[in-house]
Design an enzyme around this catalytic site. Structure first.
Site, PDB file in Angstrom:
ATOM      1  N   LYS A   1       0.860  -1.188   0.000  1.00 14.83           N
ATOM      2  CA  LYS A   1       0.000   0.000   0.000  1.00 14.83           C
ATOM      3  C   LYS A   1       0.884   1.222   0.000  1.00 14.83           C
ATOM      4  CE  LYS A   1      -3.949   2.094   0.269  1.00 14.83           C
ATOM      5  NZ  LYS A   1      -3.522   2.783  -0.971  1.00 14.83           N
TER       6      LYS A   1
ATOM      7  N   GLN B   1       7.167   3.922   3.859  1.00 19.57           N
ATOM      8  CA  GLN B   1       5.764   3.477   3.915  1.00 19.57           C
ATOM      9  C   GLN B   1       5.596   2.205   4.748  1.00 19.57           C
ATOM     10  OE1 GLN B   1       3.797   5.546   1.390  1.00 19.57           O
ATOM     11  NE2 GLN B   1       2.180   5.100   2.856  1.00 19.57           N
TER      12      GLN B   1
ATOM     13  N   LYS C   1       5.413   3.499   8.371  1.00 17.22           N
ATOM     14  CA  LYS C   1       4.229   4.341   8.526  1.00 17.22           C
ATOM     15  C   LYS C   1       2.976   3.468   8.575  1.00 17.22           C
ATOM     16  CE  LYS C   1       3.966   7.620   5.461  1.00 17.22           C
ATOM     17  NZ  LYS C   1       3.633   8.550   4.358  1.00 17.22           N
TER      18      LYS C   1
ATOM     19  N   LYS D   1       5.380   1.751  -3.162  1.00 16.63           N
ATOM     20  CA  LYS D   1       5.282   3.105  -3.743  1.00 16.63           C
ATOM     21  C   LYS D   1       5.542   2.995  -5.232  1.00 16.63           C
ATOM     22  CE  LYS D   1       4.619   7.383  -2.327  1.00 16.63           C
ATOM     23  NZ  LYS D   1       3.953   7.889  -1.102  1.00 16.63           N
TER      24      LYS D   1
ATOM     25  N   GLY E   1      -2.804   8.226  -4.335  1.00 17.34           N
ATOM     26  CA  GLY E   1      -2.154   9.440  -4.831  1.00 17.34           C
ATOM     27  C   GLY E   1      -0.921   9.823  -4.032  1.00 17.34           C
ATOM     28  N   ASP E   2      -0.185  10.760  -4.572  1.00 18.65           N
ATOM     29  CA  ASP E   2       0.955  11.411  -3.893  1.00 18.65           C
ATOM     30  C   ASP E   2       1.182  12.680  -4.725  1.00 18.65           C
ATOM     31  OD1 ASP E   2       3.207  10.734  -1.722  1.00 18.65           O
ATOM     32  OD2 ASP E   2       4.243  11.651  -3.406  1.00 18.65           O
TER      33      ASP E   2
ATOM     34  N   THR F   1      -4.786  13.461   5.215  1.00 22.81           N
ATOM     35  CA  THR F   1      -3.369  13.639   5.579  1.00 22.81           C
ATOM     36  C   THR F   1      -3.173  14.934   6.362  1.00 22.81           C
ATOM     37  OG1 THR F   1      -2.822  12.478   3.548  1.00 22.81           O
ATOM     38  CG2 THR F   1      -1.004  13.541   4.707  1.00 22.81           C
TER      39      THR F   1
ATOM     40  N   ASN G   1      -2.471  19.030  -1.788  1.00 20.09           N
ATOM     41  CA  ASN G   1      -3.463  18.341  -0.964  1.00 20.09           C
ATOM     42  C   ASN G   1      -3.128  18.410   0.528  1.00 20.09           C
ATOM     43  OD1 ASN G   1      -3.984  15.397   0.384  1.00 20.09           O
ATOM     44  ND2 ASN G   1      -5.769  16.154  -0.710  1.00 20.09           N
TER      45      ASN G   1
ATOM     46  N   SER H   1      -6.952   5.673   3.681  1.00 10.80           N
ATOM     47  CA  SER H   1      -6.943   4.779   2.513  1.00 10.80           C
ATOM     48  C   SER H   1      -7.298   3.355   2.936  1.00 10.80           C
ATOM     49  CB  SER H   1      -5.557   4.767   1.858  1.00 10.80           C
ATOM     50  OG  SER H   1      -5.408   5.856   0.972  1.00 10.80           O
TER      51      SER H   1
END
Ligand code: NDP
Ligand code: 2IT
Length: 443
Positions: A89, A110, A113, A125, A164-165, A208, A239, A375
């Site tokens: 993820k 990630q 996290k 990622k 997204g990023d 976020t 964002n 997410s």
């Protein structure tokens, strides 16, 4: 030499020209030193060797046609780093600077996290060196369709779920989802950050930025401080920055700066957020346009938000955007907390300087985990074929961020490093993943 030192030297030797990945891995591994020294089982099972080598790295050609009829070719990436605790993820980044080092650093962060969220998600990622800026909607759609023509074979609701990023928001997710459905004829939760009409979750857009403020509130409270009446500087105007600004304002703080890659604005009266949303979310314009209707505000080309006196700084743009000189200026001007909305925005020497000078410092892998946490809640809703209300998701997000803070804070204390939230986040994130890896054998 210690296990950690051996492993760091080996990483540097085997990953030349990957400065961002080495930076991220060094910070994590150095934090894990006391854990490794306390128990020989980690070295014996090669845990660091396995954790720092992705399960697989996929790189592919993305060919598409621009509006002038010319064929363009970009590079696409997906790094599936670790799935010990759940399907891979993590987001997709579309930005001209994207390369394997950046995708690996983001995928590595990630892992920890996602573990901290307490939800069942592994680390991954992806992205491309495609630049959505200045492209027409048709060009963005053509690129996204071509990107998915390869990506679809590597993802799945129980395999890998991108989101997204930087450079990937609702528009891009929509085009990617449409193409996945066209190719496979399957309607399933293979992406998060989807639109509300086709399986998205309420509060994912805000998650976020809001999560960052929930974490910050918890950290301030534990240290006898609050947000009320404080001056906040924020970098970025995408964002994360926009919804960090929104929640900071709701909690009674005054946000005085935002920026993009061209320049920055300083509004001493406090940022007018509806105006920023209109410029960035609707017109896809530049932050310089802000001063057109806000004559009292200042616009400057280049970087500069960290030079404005503040109580709290929230870097929400990109990696390594806050260096040692910036940290010195912030401290000189009286900053007392820095919380990261972006991934690895503070350089290691700047982070060290902030901590040594008594600044409360929240590392991104803890403080920006709200996005990926929601997410994961989107994945749950998709599996149930239900959707929860905004308040339900938002209150779960608050609980998750409070939980992350207390977990990070107690891990730091347990290893004799009270208030070192970097060590706490790395250790707490590691313990769950390594426990799962040890249980699952050498694979
Ligand atoms: P967006 O694309 O929405 O916004 C990015 C913002 O940062 C823009 O204002 C952009 O300016 C600026 N920016 C990007 N690259 C640079 C650069 N090289 N130099 C200066 N400014 C730059 O992305 P997000 O807000 O989603 O992401 C921001 C950060 O937060 C990233 O580090 C991301 O990894 C991280 N993050 C995002 C999450 C999410 O849910 N979206 C979750 C957790 C972390 P410009 O438009 O001019 O390029
Ligand atoms: O860095 C991140 O955590 C994200 N870009 C969000 C990832 C996700 O899967 O929502």
């Amino acid at each position: 030499m210690s296990y950690v030192e051996d492993q760091l030297n080996e990483l540097i030797r085997t990953n030349p020209n990957q400065p961002e990945f080495i930076e991220a891995a060094s910070v994590v591994l150095k934090s894990l030193e006391p854990v490794m020294e306390a128990d020989g089982k980690y070295r014996k099972s090669g845990i660091l060797e396995r954790l720092t080598e992705p399960d697989r790295q996929i790189r592919f050609r993305v060919a598409w046609t621009d509006d002038a009829g010319r064929v363009q070719v970009n590079r696409g990436y997906r790094v599936q780093f670790n799935n010990a605790i759940g399907p891979y993820k993590g987001g997709l980044r579309f930005h001209p600077s994207v390369n394997i080092s950046i995708i690996k650093f983001l995928g590595f962060e990630q892992i920890f996290k996602n573990s901290l969220t307490s939800l069942p998600i592994g680390g991954g990622k992806g992205g491309s060196d495609f630049d959505p800026k200045g492209k027409s909607d048709r060009e963005v759609m053509a690129f996204c369709q071509s990107f998915m023509n390869e990506l679809y074979r590597h993802i799945g609701p129980d395999v890998d779920v991108p989101a997204g990023d930087i450079g990937v928001g609702g528009r891009e997710i929509g085009y990617l989802y449409g193409q996945y459905k066209k190719i496979t004829n399957r309607y399933e939760g293979i992406l998060t950050g989807k639109g509300l009409s086709y399986g998205g979750s309420l509060a994912r857009t805000e998650a976020t930025g809001y999560g960052l403020l929930y974490f910050l509130e918890a950290m301030l409270k534990a240290n006898g401080k609050s947000l009320e009446g404080k001056t906040v500087v924020i970098s970025g105007s995408g964002n994360v920055a926009i919804y960090a600004c929104e929640k900071a304002q709701q909690l009674g703080a005054k946000v005085v700066t935002l920026c993009d890659s061209t320049g920055w604005v300083y509004d001493p009266d406090g940022i007018d957020l509806p105006a920023v949303k209109e410029i960035k979310e609707i017109r896809r314009g530049r932050i310089s346009e802000y001063t057109k209707d806000h004559a009292h505000a200042q616009y400057h080309d280049g970087r500069g938000v960290w030079s404005i006196p503040c109580d709290i700084a929230l870097p929400c743009a990109t990696q390594n955007e806050l260096g040692l000189e910036d940290a010195k200026e912030l401290v000189k001007n009286g900053v007392f907390a820095v919380a990261e909305g972006a991934n690895m925005p503070t350089t290691p020497d700047a982070a060290k300087y902030l901590q040594e000078n008594g600044v409360l410092y929240a590392p991104g892998k803890a403080s920006n985990a709200g996005g990926v946490a929601v997410s994961a809640l989107e994945m749950s809703q998709n599996s149930q074929r239900l959707s929860w209300t905004f308040d339900e998701v938002d209150s779960k997000l608050q609980q998750i961020m409070n939980g992350i803070f207390s977990n990070v804070s107690s891990a730091a204390e347990k290893y004799g490093m009270a208030k070192n939230y970097v060590a706490g986040a790395n250790i707490a994130g590691f313990l769950k993943v390594s426990d799962a890896m040890l249980s699952q054998g050498i694979v």
